[in-house]
Design an enzyme around this catalytic site. Structure first.
Site, PDB file in Angstrom:
ATOM      1  N   THR A   1     -16.269  28.555   2.133  1.00 11.59           N
ATOM      2  CA  THR A   1     -17.694  28.688   1.855  1.00 11.59           C
ATOM      3  C   THR A   1     -18.430  28.694   3.192  1.00 11.59           C
ATOM      4  O   THR A   1     -17.976  28.054   4.139  1.00 11.59           O
ATOM      5  CB  THR A   1     -18.130  27.456   1.030  1.00 11.59           C
ATOM      6  OG1 THR A   1     -17.651  27.604  -0.290  1.00 11.59           O
ATOM      7  CG2 THR A   1     -19.625  27.256   1.003  1.00 11.59           C
TER       8      THR A   1
ATOM      9  N   ARG B   1     -18.776  28.959 -14.059  1.00 12.72           N
ATOM     10  CA  ARG B   1     -18.910  27.645 -13.399  1.00 12.72           C
ATOM     11  C   ARG B   1     -19.844  27.748 -12.186  1.00 12.72           C
ATOM     12  O   ARG B   1     -19.728  28.643 -11.355  1.00 12.72           O
ATOM     13  CB  ARG B   1     -17.528  27.161 -12.964  1.00 12.72           C
ATOM     14  CG  ARG B   1     -17.527  25.884 -12.125  1.00 12.72           C
ATOM     15  CD  ARG B   1     -17.549  26.207 -10.637  1.00 12.72           C
ATOM     16  NE  ARG B   1     -17.351  25.021  -9.796  1.00 12.72           N
ATOM     17  CZ  ARG B   1     -17.508  24.997  -8.491  1.00 12.72           C
ATOM     18  NH1 ARG B   1     -17.865  26.103  -7.855  1.00 12.72           N
ATOM     19  NH2 ARG B   1     -17.314  23.913  -7.800  1.00 12.72           N
ATOM     20  N   VAL B   2     -20.787  26.821 -12.099  1.00  9.31           N
ATOM     21  CA  VAL B   2     -21.670  26.754 -10.944  1.00  9.31           C
ATOM     22  C   VAL B   2     -21.439  25.408 -10.275  1.00  9.31           C
ATOM     23  O   VAL B   2     -21.460  24.370 -10.950  1.00  9.31           O
ATOM     24  CB  VAL B   2     -23.146  26.880 -11.373  1.00  9.31           C
ATOM     25  CG1 VAL B   2     -24.069  26.717 -10.179  1.00  9.31           C
ATOM     26  CG2 VAL B   2     -23.392  28.228 -12.052  1.00  9.31           C
ATOM     27  N   GLY B   3     -21.204  25.423  -8.975  1.00  7.03           N
ATOM     28  CA  GLY B   3     -20.960  24.171  -8.255  1.00  7.03           C
ATOM     29  C   GLY B   3     -22.223  23.629  -7.618  1.00  7.03           C
ATOM     30  O   GLY B   3     -23.319  23.718  -8.167  1.00  7.03           O
TER      31      GLY B   3
ATOM     32  N   THR C   1     -19.687  21.525   2.482  1.00  9.22           N
ATOM     33  CA  THR C   1     -18.601  22.281   1.889  1.00  9.22           C
ATOM     34  C   THR C   1     -17.579  21.300   1.337  1.00  9.22           C
ATOM     35  O   THR C   1     -17.488  20.177   1.794  1.00  9.22           O
ATOM     36  CB  THR C   1     -17.960  23.258   2.883  1.00  9.22           C
ATOM     37  OG1 THR C   1     -16.963  24.026   2.197  1.00  9.22           O
ATOM     38  CG2 THR C   1     -17.314  22.558   4.063  1.00  9.22           C
TER      39      THR C   1
ATOM     40  N   GLY D   1     -17.222  21.152  -5.225  1.00  8.93           N
ATOM     41  CA  GLY D   1     -18.610  21.243  -5.675  1.00  8.93           C
ATOM     42  C   GLY D   1     -19.013  20.204  -6.704  1.00  8.93           C
ATOM     43  O   GLY D   1     -20.158  19.737  -6.703  1.00  8.93           O
TER      44      GLY D   1
HETATM   45  N1  ASP Z   1     -18.688  23.713  -2.576  1.00 14.70           N
HETATM   46  C1  ASP Z   1     -18.204  24.992  -2.979  1.00 14.70           C
HETATM   47  C2  ASP Z   1     -18.181  25.076  -4.476  1.00 14.70           C
HETATM   48  O1  ASP Z   1     -17.697  24.183  -5.097  1.00 14.70           O
HETATM   49  C3  ASP Z   1     -16.875  25.317  -2.456  1.00 14.70           C
HETATM   50  C4  ASP Z   1     -16.698  25.132  -0.986  1.00 14.70           C
HETATM   51  O2  ASP Z   1     -17.457  24.415  -0.342  1.00 14.70           O
HETATM   52  O3  ASP Z   1     -15.797  25.698  -0.427  1.00 14.70           O
HETATM   53  O4  ASP Z   1     -18.589  26.056  -5.025  1.00 14.70           O
END
Ligand code: ASP
Length: 187
Positions: free
Chosen positions: A122, A150-152, A172, A175
């Site tokens: 990310t 799915r939404v993080g 990051t 999520g």
């Molecule tokens: N935080 C992001 C998510 O869960 C993933 C990531 O940080 O790589 O969508």
């Protein structure tokens, strides 16, 4: 991006930096972003202007090159914080953003062997400009093994990203854990 910041605002610089990373297929955002478990890309992005106390985000968007640009439009052109899915895509097209396919041969190959390779980057950026104004931004394709839809943490202001007059944060990691901790907003 550093040179850009010398002559631009924090929020313009954050958008610029995130856009560059979205355009780089090494990262899990924009072109080459990860697909969800049904093989469809749905991307999330958020930008926050700490000085103006404004934020904009999109979730589950596809068919655009730079989700961070659409998030910026949500911030600048609407009274909302977050627009999702097909409506986010329509909002982008109505505002002059072109159609774009962010799926690449590599992203398909990566998705197909995801059981071994679960996770890659990310992207996020935080900037403070010459006036001391702070902004933060973030963009992701999410997780290959996630349920469709799915939404993080990424498009949730105070979840994966946050900025105010004192700080800028871009997270990051997992999520769901970030969201439960309200991690970025907790600083
Ligand atoms: N935080 C992001 C998510 O869960 C993933 C990531 O940080 O790589 O969508």
């Amino acid at each position: 991006a550093y040179d850009f910041l010398k002559s631009h605002s924090a929020v313009d610089s954050v958008e610029f930096a995130v856009r560059m990373m979205e355009d780089n297929t090494l990262f899990n955002a924009g072109t080459g972003a990860m697909m969800q478990s049904d093989g469809i890309q749905r991307m999330d992005a958020c930008i926050i202007d700490g000085y103006r106390n404004k934020g904009g985000a999109v979730a589950q968007i596809s068919g655009v090159k730079n989700p961070i640009e659409v998030a910026r439009m949500v911030m600048e052109k609407t009274q909302h914080c977050l627009i999702v899915g097909e409506e986010a895509q329509k909002f982008a097209y109505l505002n002059g953003i072109g159609r774009y396919v962010t799926v690449t041969k590599e992203s398909i190959e990566r998705w197909l062997k995801i059981k071994e390779d679960t996770h890659y980057g990310t992207v996020g950026a935080v900037a403070i400009d010459m006036d001391g104004k702070i902004a933060a931004g973030i963009s992701t394709g999410g997780w290959a093994t996630s349920l469709p839809g799915r939404v993080g943490d990424v498009p949730i202001i105070g979840g994966g990203t946050y900025a105010n007059e004192q700080v800028g944060v871009s997270c990051t990691g997992h999520g769901e854990k970030i969201s439960k901790a309200i991690l970025a907003g907790a600083v």
